[in-house]
Design an enzyme around this catalytic site. Structure first.
Site, PDB file in Angstrom:
ATOM      1  N   SER A 161      -2.110  -0.409   6.783  1.00 16.33           N
ATOM      2  CA  SER A 161      -2.823  -0.200   8.216  1.00 16.33           C
ATOM      3  C   SER A 161      -2.180  -0.580   9.622  1.00 16.33           C
ATOM      4  O   SER A 161      -2.731   0.250  10.815  1.00 16.33           O
ATOM      5  CB  SER A 161      -3.464  -1.982   8.669  1.00 16.33           C
ATOM      6  OG  SER A 161      -3.453  -2.454   9.606  1.00 16.33           O
ATOM      7  N   GLU A 182      -5.926  -8.037   3.514  1.00 17.81           N
ATOM      8  CA  GLU A 182      -5.092  -9.483   4.452  1.00 17.81           C
ATOM      9  C   GLU A 182      -6.225  -9.961   5.069  1.00 17.81           C
ATOM     10  O   GLU A 182      -6.642 -11.078   5.160  1.00 17.81           O
ATOM     11  CB  GLU A 182      -4.379  -8.415   5.464  1.00 17.81           C
ATOM     12  CG  GLU A 182      -3.119  -9.967   5.753  1.00 17.81           C
ATOM     13  CD  GLU A 182      -2.644  -9.832   7.365  1.00 17.81           C
ATOM     14  OE1 GLU A 182      -2.345  -8.210   7.532  1.00 17.81           O
ATOM     15  OE2 GLU A 182      -1.796  -9.978   8.439  1.00 17.81           O
ATOM     16  N   THR A 199      -1.793  -9.038  10.721  1.00 21.24           N
ATOM     17  CA  THR A 199      -0.120  -9.291  11.698  1.00 21.24           C
ATOM     18  C   THR A 199       0.005  -7.837  11.981  1.00 21.24           C
ATOM     19  O   THR A 199       1.225  -7.548  11.757  1.00 21.24           O
ATOM     20  CB  THR A 199       0.714  -9.960  10.160  1.00 21.24           C
ATOM     21  OG1 THR A 199      -0.292  -8.855   8.878  1.00 21.24           O
ATOM     22  CG2 THR A 199       0.080 -10.941   9.664  1.00 21.24           C
ATOM     23  N   CYS A 225       2.734 -12.456   2.480  1.00 15.91           N
ATOM     24  CA  CYS A 225       3.965 -12.236   3.170  1.00 15.91           C
ATOM     25  C   CYS A 225       4.393 -13.417   4.031  1.00 15.91           C
ATOM     26  O   CYS A 225       3.438 -13.644   4.246  1.00 15.91           O
ATOM     27  CB  CYS A 225       4.318 -11.311   3.814  1.00 15.91           C
ATOM     28  SG  CYS A 225       5.059 -11.338   5.253  1.00 15.91           S
ATOM     29  N   HIS A 244      -0.285  -8.661   0.971  1.00 14.56           N
ATOM     30  CA  HIS A 244      -1.706  -8.889   2.083  1.00 14.56           C
ATOM     31  C   HIS A 244      -1.718 -10.504   1.585  1.00 14.56           C
ATOM     32  O   HIS A 244      -2.525 -11.001   2.229  1.00 14.56           O
ATOM     33  CB  HIS A 244      -2.390  -8.006   1.717  1.00 14.56           C
ATOM     34  CG  HIS A 244      -1.609  -6.754   1.240  1.00 14.56           C
ATOM     35  ND1 HIS A 244      -2.037  -5.956  -0.178  1.00 14.56           N
ATOM     36  CD2 HIS A 244      -1.534  -6.075   2.039  1.00 14.56           C
ATOM     37  CE1 HIS A 244      -1.341  -4.931  -0.213  1.00 14.56           C
ATOM     38  NE2 HIS A 244      -1.348  -4.830   1.228  1.00 14.56           N
ATOM     39  N   HIS A 265       0.757  -1.262  -0.212  1.00  9.11           N
ATOM     40  CA  HIS A 265       0.536   0.353   0.208  1.00  9.11           C
ATOM     41  C   HIS A 265       1.148   1.366  -0.407  1.00  9.11           C
ATOM     42  O   HIS A 265       1.010   2.200   1.170  1.00  9.11           O
ATOM     43  CB  HIS A 265      -1.023  -0.430   1.284  1.00  9.11           C
ATOM     44  CG  HIS A 265      -2.447  -0.824   0.905  1.00  9.11           C
ATOM     45  ND1 HIS A 265      -2.698  -1.105   2.011  1.00  9.11           N
ATOM     46  CD2 HIS A 265      -2.670  -1.219   0.034  1.00  9.11           C
ATOM     47  CE1 HIS A 265      -3.861  -2.012   1.692  1.00  9.11           C
ATOM     48  NE2 HIS A 265      -4.123  -2.127   0.485  1.00  9.11           N
TER      49      HIS A 265
HETATM   50 FE1  SF4 Z   1       5.174  -9.272   6.708  1.00  8.25          FE
HETATM   51 FE2  SF4 Z   1       4.226  -7.664   8.958  1.00  8.25          FE
HETATM   52 FE3  SF4 Z   1       5.800  -6.978   6.386  1.00  8.25          FE
HETATM   53 FE4  SF4 Z   1       2.663  -7.584   6.313  1.00  8.25          FE
HETATM   54  S1  SF4 Z   1       3.432  -5.685   7.826  1.00  8.25           S
HETATM   55  S2  SF4 Z   1       4.568  -7.424   4.936  1.00  8.25           S
HETATM   56  S3  SF4 Z   1       2.974  -9.361   7.710  1.00  8.25           S
HETATM   57  S4  SF4 Z   1       6.624  -8.595   7.506  1.00  8.25           S
END
Ligand code: SF4
Length: 325
Positions: free
Chosen positions: A241, A143, A182, A113, A91, A58
């Site tokens: 987020s 997500e 997450t 991820c 996501h 994002h």
């Molecule tokens: Fe992965 Fe955390 Fe990055 Fe999201 S914020 S892409 S869950 S490491």
């Protein structure tokens, strides 16, 4: 990329410098680095265009750079020709998406991820154990759509707030498990988990919380800088987020906080009466935007930068096999 900001500061500026506390860690996490590299390598391997379902991460700056290299961003798979390669965003996606890609014999790469994929597997395991999942997350976030789409819709319930916990129809006799998005607020999630455990003592949860290392580290770092700052700037998108959570964490520490996407959004009037400014960036915002903000600020005030480090990060995720062959 430092924007060409012109400084109008007089050499004999007698005002005290603006102290800028820069949070570390900030900006790109391992999942975002991996997702961007997947798109770049896919363009090298298959040639442009490579389609990407949803913004890969994002951040408009990242998306625009990839667009210039040959990525085409779409929201749904039916916008992608069957013979074109497609990447799924960091996501994660509901199970129906790769199933559809397989049915159409498409070449696809999953940039989900690995820490989101881990939650997907936890969800499957809870269903195998015949438990109903209470999923803590924000409705409509990709997500959340992706994780809820790993299991049958009647086996998972979204919980966003403490009020949602009170309204749940389950009893202390039901087999329940909780999982979470997450990129949530560590504090808010803890409060929801405590409410769930109080209402349903039998509920089971993940061994370690699902909130990822990057989200918790960035929240801890912004908490540290916010305690000493009059204003905190968080670089990130309104639909990111983890970036929005950083603003909330800074505000809870008593600082004013603003979410900005680019330096051009900064109003010099924000600096009136400010001696110390905190600066951080969400997990999908590149370091170039941090430098752009510093360059922008230095046109109005002399800057004294100080990096406040609360954790070191060294995580790197492997790329999909298809790109290593
Ligand atoms: Fe992965 Fe955390 Fe990055 Fe999201 S914020 S892409 S869950 S490491």
């Amino acid at each position: 990329m430092n924007a060409p900001f012109r400084t109008d500061l007089p050499e004999d500026d007698a005002r005290p410098p603006l102290e800028v506390l820069i949070a570390a860690p900030r900006g790109f996490c391992a999942g975002v680095d991996r997702a961007i590299e997947i798109v770049e390598r896919a363009i090298q391997k298959y040639g442009a265009p490579v389609y990407v379902r949803h913004e890969i991460v994002h951040n408009k700056y990242v998306v625009e750079e990839l667009r210039q290299k040959g990525a085409i961003f779409v929201e749904e798979l039916d916008e992608v020709p069957s013979d074109a390669p497609v990447v799924f965003s960091a996501h994660g996606v509901p199970k129906t998406v790769p199933a559809e890609a397989q049915r159409r014999a498409m070449t696809y790469l999953d940039a989900t991820c690995p820490l989101v994929s881990k939650v997907h597997r936890q969800a499957e395991r809870q269903i195998e154990k015949d438990r109903h999942i209470l999923f803590i997350g924000h409705e409509g976030h990709p997500e959340v759509i992706g994780t809820m789409g790993q299991v049958p819709p009647d086996r998972i319930t979204l919980v966003e707030t403490l009020e949602d916990v009170e309204r749940l129809p389950f009893t202390a006799a039901d087999d329940l498990a909780y999982l979470s998005q997450t990129t949530l607020s560590v504090d808010d999630t803890r409060a929801i988990v405590e409410a769930l455990e109080a209402r349903y003592p039998q509920i089971v949860g993940p061994k370690a919380e699902d909130i990822c290392y990057a989200t918790s580290n960035r929240q801890a770092a912004v908490r540290e800088i916010a305690s000493g700052a009059d204003l905190v700037l968080v670089i990130g998108a309104p639909n990111s987020s983890n970036s929005v959570r950083l603003v909330e964490v800074a505000e809870r520490m008593g600082a004013s906080a603003r979410l900005i996407q680019r330096a051009s959004e900064i109003d010099p009037a924000w600096l009136d009466g400010i001696g110390t400014l905190g600066l951080t960036a969400g997990a999908s915002a590149p370091e170039a935007l941090v430098r752009e903000v510093i360059a922008c600020l230095s046109q109005w005030r002399r800057i004294e930068e100080r990096t406040i480090t609360t954790a070191e990060e060294s995580i790197v995720f492997k790329l999909p096999r298809q790109l290593l062959e």
